[in-house]
Motif scaffolding. Structure first.
Motif, PDB file in Angstrom:
ATOM      1  N   HIS A 105       0.872  -1.170   0.000  1.00 26.80           N
ATOM      2  CA  HIS A 105       0.000   0.000   0.000  1.00 26.80           C
ATOM      3  C   HIS A 105       0.908   1.218   0.000  1.00 26.80           C
ATOM      4  CE1 HIS A 105      -3.651   2.285   1.912  1.00 26.80           C
ATOM      5  NE2 HIS A 105      -3.328   2.723   0.707  1.00 26.80           N
ATOM      6  N   VAL A 106       0.857   1.973  -1.097  1.00 26.31           N
ATOM      7  CA  VAL A 106       1.750   3.112  -1.294  1.00 26.31           C
ATOM      8  C   VAL A 106       0.959   4.408  -1.153  1.00 26.31           C
ATOM      9  CG1 VAL A 106       3.350   4.246  -2.883  1.00 26.31           C
ATOM     10  CG2 VAL A 106       3.165   1.742  -2.863  1.00 26.31           C
ATOM     11  N   LYS A 107       1.442   5.291  -0.280  1.00 23.62           N
ATOM     12  CA  LYS A 107       0.866   6.617  -0.131  1.00 23.62           C
ATOM     13  C   LYS A 107       1.973   7.644  -0.194  1.00 23.62           C
ATOM     14  CE  LYS A 107      -3.268   5.770   2.727  1.00 23.62           C
ATOM     15  NZ  LYS A 107      -3.930   6.106   4.021  1.00 23.62           N
ATOM     16  N   GLU A 108       1.772   8.660  -1.026  1.00 24.76           N
ATOM     17  CA  GLU A 108       2.745   9.754  -1.168  1.00 24.76           C
ATOM     18  C   GLU A 108       4.148   9.214  -1.413  1.00 24.76           C
ATOM     19  OE1 GLU A 108       2.313  12.248   2.249  1.00 24.76           O
ATOM     20  OE2 GLU A 108       0.282  12.888   1.712  1.00 24.76           O
ATOM     21  N   GLY A 109       4.229   8.191  -2.249  1.00 25.35           N
ATOM     22  CA  GLY A 109       5.514   7.677  -2.686  1.00 25.35           C
ATOM     23  C   GLY A 109       6.204   6.712  -1.736  1.00 25.35           C
ATOM     24  N   ARG A 110       5.554   6.331  -0.616  1.00 24.34           N
ATOM     25  CA  ARG A 110       6.198   5.434   0.335  1.00 24.34           C
ATOM     26  C   ARG A 110       5.229   4.328   0.747  1.00 24.34           C
ATOM     27  NH1 ARG A 110       9.156   9.231   4.745  1.00 24.34           N
ATOM     28  NH2 ARG A 110      10.811   7.671   4.720  1.00 24.34           N
ATOM     29  N   VAL A 111       5.790   3.150   1.038  1.00 26.30           N
ATOM     30  CA  VAL A 111       4.987   1.998   1.453  1.00 26.30           C
ATOM     31  C   VAL A 111       4.557   2.187   2.900  1.00 26.30           C
ATOM     32  CG1 VAL A 111       4.965  -0.494   1.791  1.00 26.30           C
ATOM     33  CG2 VAL A 111       6.218   0.484  -0.141  1.00 26.30           C
ATOM     34  N   VAL A 112       3.256   2.171   3.133  1.00 29.33           N
ATOM     35  CA  VAL A 112       2.745   2.305   4.496  1.00 29.33           C
ATOM     36  C   VAL A 112       2.325   0.947   5.067  1.00 29.33           C
ATOM     37  CG1 VAL A 112       2.007   4.685   4.160  1.00 29.33           C
ATOM     38  CG2 VAL A 112       0.399   2.818   3.683  1.00 29.33           C
ATOM     39  N   GLU A 113       2.128  -0.037   4.191  1.00 31.32           N
ATOM     40  CA  GLU A 113       1.764  -1.365   4.660  1.00 31.32           C
ATOM     41  C   GLU A 113       2.179  -2.386   3.609  1.00 31.32           C
ATOM     42  OE1 GLU A 113      -1.959  -3.251   7.220  1.00 31.32           O
ATOM     43  OE2 GLU A 113      -2.267  -1.466   5.986  1.00 31.32           O
ATOM     44  N   GLU A 114       2.653  -3.552   4.076  1.00 33.98           N
ATOM     45  CA  GLU A 114       3.100  -4.612   3.172  1.00 33.98           C
ATOM     46  C   GLU A 114       2.578  -5.956   3.662  1.00 33.98           C
ATOM     47  OE1 GLU A 114       7.239  -6.944   1.867  1.00 33.98           O
ATOM     48  OE2 GLU A 114       7.352  -4.891   2.658  1.00 33.98           O
ATOM     49  N   TRP A 115       2.127  -6.757   2.700  1.00 32.49           N
ATOM     50  CA  TRP A 115       1.773  -8.151   2.957  1.00 32.49           C
ATOM     51  C   TRP A 115       2.653  -8.998   2.040  1.00 32.49           C
ATOM     52  CZ3 TRP A 115      -1.386  -4.065   2.336  1.00 32.49           C
ATOM     53  CH2 TRP A 115      -2.356  -3.801   3.308  1.00 32.49           C
ATOM     54  N   THR A 116       3.532  -9.814   2.601  1.00 33.65           N
ATOM     55  CA  THR A 116       4.406 -10.673   1.800  1.00 33.65           C
ATOM     56  C   THR A 116       4.189 -12.122   2.200  1.00 33.65           C
ATOM     57  OG1 THR A 116       6.158  -9.101   1.200  1.00 33.65           O
ATOM     58  CG2 THR A 116       6.813 -11.386   1.489  1.00 33.65           C
ATOM     59  N   ASN A 117       4.069 -12.979   1.199  1.00 36.47           N
ATOM     60  CA  ASN A 117       3.832 -14.395   1.447  1.00 36.47           C
ATOM     61  C   ASN A 117       4.827 -15.248   0.676  1.00 36.47           C
ATOM     62  OD1 ASN A 117       1.963 -15.674   3.184  1.00 36.47           O
ATOM     63  ND2 ASN A 117       0.955 -16.683   1.465  1.00 36.47           N
ATOM     64  N   TYR A 118       5.511 -16.137   1.386  1.00 34.13           N
ATOM     65  CA  TYR A 118       6.258 -17.237   0.787  1.00 34.13           C
ATOM     66  C   TYR A 118       6.168 -18.400   1.761  1.00 34.13           C
ATOM     67  CZ  TYR A 118      10.062 -15.410   3.793  1.00 34.13           C
ATOM     68  OH  TYR A 118      10.806 -14.957   4.853  1.00 34.13           O
ATOM     69  N   ASP A 119       6.486 -19.600   1.296  1.00 36.29           N
ATOM     70  CA  ASP A 119       6.289 -20.785   2.129  1.00 36.29           C
ATOM     71  C   ASP A 119       7.627 -21.370   2.535  1.00 36.29           C
ATOM     72  OD1 ASP A 119       5.271 -22.907   3.488  1.00 36.29           O
ATOM     73  OD2 ASP A 119       4.516 -23.981   1.730  1.00 36.29           O
TER      74      ASP A 119
END
Length: 387
Positions: free
Chosen positions: A345-359
């Motif tokens: 989730h990018v706001k004003e050019g910066r990531v404010v939230e990230e969801w990353t998935n790998y197993d």
């Protein structure tokens, strides 16, 4: 109800389309009964009002309402499903696997967290569907005897869809989170999983260099931006390349907001620059020669403000150190491939939230498989008789 997503019409003019978003809505609002169709969807069943409604509603109908037979009208006969623990090549395999998991985890509910998409009715649609699954292990199956324990784990499924049918899918299930929470031994489960591949002659092959470094040259200074369709996507690919391939970990402070929230494998929850940096450093501590390769990127404006970006990627490297994947233990030197997906989730050019998935289970299984191949090779060496 939904955000206006920009879609090009036949004359190339951007027109507003009222497409659903999952994040702030109750389920009944995501599968409406009387909502008019919000975008052109030639060939799709009449109940689907837009592509987000389609992927959420059909997933619910198949998995929660148990209408498994819908797979025959929602997947092509030769649909290829790439997962972190193997690949299937037929619709019938999708049906069989669904039935088996429904039996083993009958109380599972998969709740749509968000859907990021691109495409149109002519070219087809691409969806990246983040699901938070909860359930209880109550029946026998691939996880062995039922433990009765509950679990929560994330899944991201990326699908290519044309005229109501999924014809290609990439699936990352955090099965390590499930295995740990229901009380199984990850080492034993990974060994058994690897053995099933080994018996079919599917052996790990170490192919040497992975593309990040060619000979003695440094990593490429510029990323491949051909996947990007807009400026936000280009900027995302640029900082991902800097951080992951050029190892410019300090770029995290510019790419992420100071208060960033990170939701990762094993239901890990982190906050802030230091935690994000440590997570990324820990990945490449385990795989120091790791090469990060984005395979797809798409984005949608977010009604929460800013833009949601989905990236499907792989990371290839050798297990040469200690890092964030605790189950791998001491370095083995084995080559692995990590299949991953990230939502930003990018706001004003910066990531404010990230969801990353790998197993992590997939990585552990690959190492076990390579070790089985090594042992077989050693056992097959003929020892000459003593003179």
């Amino acid at each position: 109800m939904g955000v206006k997503s920009n879609v090009a019409d036949g004359e190339g003019v951007l027109v507003a389309r009222n497409i659903l978003q999952a994040e702030r809505r109750d389920f009944v609002d995501l599968v409406p009964n009387d909502r008019p169709r919000a975008q052109p969807m030639r060939g799709f069943d009449a109940c689907y009002t837009d592509i987000v409604d389609y992927i959420i509603r059909c997933t619910h109908r198949i998995w929660d309402e148990r209408d498994v037979g819908l797979i025959y009208t929602h997947y092509t006969h030769d649909c290829v499903v790439y997962s972190s623990t193997g690949t299937t090549y037929t619709r019938e395999e999708v049906v069989q696997n669904t039935i088996q998991r429904l039996f083993m985890l009958p109380e599972r509910r998969g709740m749509a967290t968000q859907v990021i998409w691109s495409g149109n009715e002519d070219d087809g649609f691409y969806t990246s569907h983040l699901v938070t699954g909860t359930g209880r292990h109550t029946q026998p199956g691939i996880y062995g005897k039922p433990s009765g324990r509950t679990y929560t784990a994330r899944t991201i499924a990326d699908c290519l869809i044309h005229e109501n049918r999924i014809y290609r899918e990439w699936l990352v299930v955090d099965s390590m989170a499930q295995v740990v929470q229901i009380g199984l031994d990850p080492q034993v489960y990974a060994r058994d999983l690897a053995h099933s591949y080994f018996e079919r002659g599917l052996l790990a092959v170490d192919m040497g260099e992975n593309g990040r470094l060619i000979g003695q040259y440094p990593p490429a200074s510029e990323p491949d931006l051909s996947l990007a369709g807009n400026e936000v996507e280009r900027e995302t690919l640029e900082w991902l390349h800097d951080v992951h391939n050029r190892r410019m970990f300090g770029r995290v402070k510019r790419a992420y907001a100071p208060t960033v929230a990170y939701h990762g494998p094993l239901m890990k929850e982190l906050n802030g620059h230091a935690a994000i940096t440590h997570q990324i450093v820990g990945l490449y501590a385990a795989f120091p020669d790791g090469f990060f390769l984005p395979q797809h990127i798409c984005s949608v404006p977010s009604e929460e403000g800013g833009t949601k970006v989905a990236v499907r990627w792989i990371m290839e490297g050798h297990h040469l150190g200690w890092g964030v994947m605790d189950s791998l233990g001491a370095p083995t030197g084995k080559r692995v491939q990590v299949m991953g997906m990230s939502h930003f989730h990018v706001k004003e050019g910066r990531v404010v939230e990230e969801w990353t998935n790998y197993d992590e289970m997939s990585v552990l299984m690959q190492i076990k498989l390579a070790q089985m191949a090594d042992k077989t090779a050693i056992d097959e060496i003929e020892i000459p008789p003593e003179a």
